[in-house]
Design an enzyme around this catalytic site. Structure first.
Site: not given
Ligand code: D41
Length: 681
Positions: A38, A122, A423, A438
């Site tokens: 990134d 997430k 040892c 060992c």
């Molecule tokens: O848990 C996740 N990785 C996660 C991914 C999540 N909890 N919510 C998500 N919500 C969205 C939107 C808001 C666009 C419906 C997402 C993702 N998108 C996402 N994961 C990969 C690309 C987008």
């Protein structure tokens, strides 16, 4: 005009990013942590923003997401799969910035009421679109570049948590979006298996860098038989095409609908009001992160009202109503300062990298495991190298890969010492085994320390106050050579130790005395017989009833114990064949260690013989261990996951996906009262 130097840098970055994107998206074998990638990506983006003439059509910045793989049918998503904006500010202000932006976009004044959000985990997996027609799963596709993904239906079908058929009340066309991921324990098991295969000489096998890559590899596996061996999980967070459309008022209601149709929805999802609730959520989840059974790389905030979501809309494929708020990365690059060899309880020699201290997943790490000699060689880790270190949850930090183009020296290849570093006894590697061991046994100070700690731990003899520092002292002062020596400790000897007052010495002696009253499974487990964990110790105690019967059992007799296979039986038999091990047992008994011996089990006579039960959630009065003991005493097997073979699920408060699964499969669900009735039936 950009200077030639900047132009050169942009070209170098494009080159680098192309290389790493290929490793990541196509080969599932990244050489760089995501955070590092990134950083490079952002550097190129910034150069291009300042000097648009340097933006080439093939620049990695011009492509969103991954490239569809060869070998899979392409799927054009009916509705594009959006991406999610990342809040770069890791601190609490990340949540406040988001709330501020949302309020501004909506033209709200300070006096206007706070906005309601849904906060959720997430998951660190990969996004998948599931398409159901008339309630039947007809297609599963990866996100790809958001427009076109890959058809991976055959692999997704192997995931038990993905419903293949939905209840009758769902819309005829229903697309559900969510994240496919691999649990940490499943990932550790998979890599352990991979290491064993490699140790046995398998050529085309590798270990996986992290659960996400293992999951990505499994989902894009062309052979579903291999995908099936890679245990995947799923959780749902949203919708694609739905026809006729559903009319939810809030995001949260839509999640409840998904749940009611049998999709796994995270039970850590929460409705929050205003930015301070979001900050509190971010902090609470940050604390829980290490204890979760899966990797998360942050939390997601979404505006709860669907009407407001519509009003906010999106910019360049990112909804304005959602944001990802990250946690510290679980992978970092650092330098190997040295490689040392540690000796474990069973004598296993483990190479450990000494590292330039680095902040990974929220803590500073200075040591990371390299697992074994083959792994060091396969990854080609050398002193002075830049390596990727991963630390997630309670798992020991590990070196997952070397950053290849950062090697500036010709360090020597690592070789395992042929003598135990503690040892001096010979270290040997048996045919077909990955590890050197060992051969010093309890003569080896390291093994002696580990053996005592293992014996004293809570789940074994439960000797309170006998911690690592004290054991180090006792072994180094040669006060304790074998386990029974523990029970021969006297007040004078203890007080003579450094930093040991009379009061703590007295306490320790009392705790030692208390520990003598134990159970056969605890005692057996505490002996530290190779391959005999808690579960096996319980099985042995139940099957034989008495210790002498176990000590004198033949391999054939041991094989009659449920779940004991040839390797375990051989290990138990060998252990009790050693005169010095029998001597240790006799002396412990002579010191007053005792337990209630039982009768050999007649399995059929027990009320729950042959039944499999799964526990989930928190029961009102029983702890998990108590419930487990009760069930096992009644002859049941307690399993970790719900399947068609499960006879009962005992569910308490906050039961999660296991309960959903039980309902889906029609497995009877009991509460605590039901459990008590069952075991006394
Ligand atoms: O848990 C996740 N990785 C996660 C991914 C999540 N909890 N919510 C998500 N919500 C969205 C939107 C808001 C666009 C419906 C997402 C993702 N998108 C996402 N994961 C990969 C690309 C987008």
């Amino acid at each position: 005009m950009a200077s030639p130097k900047v132009e050169e840098r942009a070209a170098a970055l494009r080159e680098l990013l192309h290389h790493h994107a290929h490793r990541y998206y196509v080969l599932d074998e990244p050489e760089l942590p995501d955070a590092e990638y990134d950083k490079l990506f952002r550097e190129l983006q910034e150069i291009e923003d300042k000097h648009p003439e340097l933006r080439t059509p093939d620049s990695p910045t011009q492509r969103v997401g991954g490239k569809p793989l060869e070998g899979f049918a392409k799927v054009r998503h009916k509705l594009p799969m959006l991406s999610i904006r990342t809040e770069t500010d890791i601190e609490a202000s990340g949540a406040r910035n988001f709330d501020g932006r949302v309020r501004r976009e909506l033209g709200l004044k300070e006096a206007d009421p706070p906005i309601e959000y849904v906060a959720e985990l997430k998951f660190d997996g990969l996004a998948i679109n599931l398409r159901y027609e008339d309630g039947v799963l007809v297609q599963a596709a990866t996100r790809g570049d958001g427009e076109v993904g890959e058809d991976v239906t055959h692999n997704i079908r192997t995931i038990g948590q993905v419903p293949l058929r939905l209840p009758a009340d769902v819309p005829p066309v229903l697309e559900v979006r969510g994240e496919v991921y691999m649990r940490r324990d499943d990932f550790e098991k998979l890599n352990e298996l991979q290491r064993e295969k490699i140790a046995r000489g398998a050529k085309n096998e590798k270990t996986f860098v992290n659960p996400r890559n293992a999951a990505a590899g499994a989902v894009r596996q062309l052979d579903p038989a291999i995908a099936r061996q890679r245990p995947l999980s799923f959780f749902a967070y949203g919708f694609g095409e739905v026809a006729p459309a559903l009319d939810f008022g809030t995001q949260y209601e839509s999640l409840l609908a998904l749940k009611s149709w049998g999709f796994p929805v995270s039970d850590r999802t929460q409705v929050c009001t205003g930015p301070e609730d979001l900050v509190a959520y971010h902090q609470a989840v940050g604390k829980e992160r290490d204890g979760l059974p899966f990797d998360i790389d942050g939390v997601v905030y979404k505006v709860n009202s669907i009407a407001l979501q519509r009003q906010l809309g999106f910019v360049s494929r990112e909804p304005r109503w959602a944001v990802a708020h990250k946690f510290p990365a679980q992978e970092q690059v650092t330098t190997v300062l040295g490689i040392e060899v540690y000796v474990g309880r069973t004598g296993k020699l483990t190479p450990v990298a000494k590292l330039e201290p680095v902040f990974v997943g929220g803590v500073t790490v200075t040591n990371a495991t390299l697992h074994n000699e083959d792994e060091v060689r396969r990854k080609d880790v050398r002193v002075g190298d830049q390596v990727i270190v991963r630390r997630a949850g309670d798992v020991i930090p590990e070196v997952v890969a070397v950053v290849p183009d950062k090697r500036h020296h010709e360090a020597r290849l690592f070789t395992m010492p042929k003598k135990c570093p503690v040892c001096g006894s010979a270290a040997v590697r048996e045919e077909g085994e990955a590890d050197y061991r060992c051969t010093g046994g309890l003569f080896c100070g390291a093994q002696r320390k580990q053996a005592i700690l293992h014996f004293a731990q809570r789940r074994a003899m439960d000797i309170e106050g006998l911690g690592e520092k004290l054991v180090d002292q006792l072994v180094e002062a040669n006060v304790i050579k074998t386990l029974p020596d523990l029970y021969r400790l006297g007040l004078a000897g203890l007080v003579a130790l450094e930093r040991m007052g009379e009061k703590s010495a007295q306490n320790l002696l009392e705790n030692l005395e208390k520990s003598k009253d134990t159970t056969l499974p605890r005692f057996l487990y505490g002996l530290g017989i190779r391959h005999v964990g808690e579960a096996t110790a319980k099985d042995l105690a139940k099957h034989f009833g008495k210790l002498d019967a176990i000590m004198d059992a033949s391999v054939e007799q041991l094989l009659e114990v449920p779940d004991v296979g040839p390797v375990v039986a051989e290990s138990i038999h060998t252990f009790f064949q050693q005169p010095h091990n029998r001597e240790v047992v006799e002396q412990l008994r002579a010191c007053g260690v005792k337990w209630q011996e039982g009768e050999p089990a007649r399995r059929e006579a027990l009320p729950l013989a042959g039944k499999t039960v799964v526990l989930t959630g928190t029961l009102p009065t029983l702890t998990r261990d108590e419930a487990k003991d009760m069930l096992e005493a009644a002859g049941a097997k307690v399993a970790g996951s719900v399947s068609k073979k499960t006879d009962y699920v005992v569910a308490g408060a906050e039961a999660g996906s296991k309960l959903d699964k039980a309902r889906e499969l029609g497995v009877p669900v009991l509460d605590e009262a039901g459990l008590r009735k069952l075991v006394s039936s």
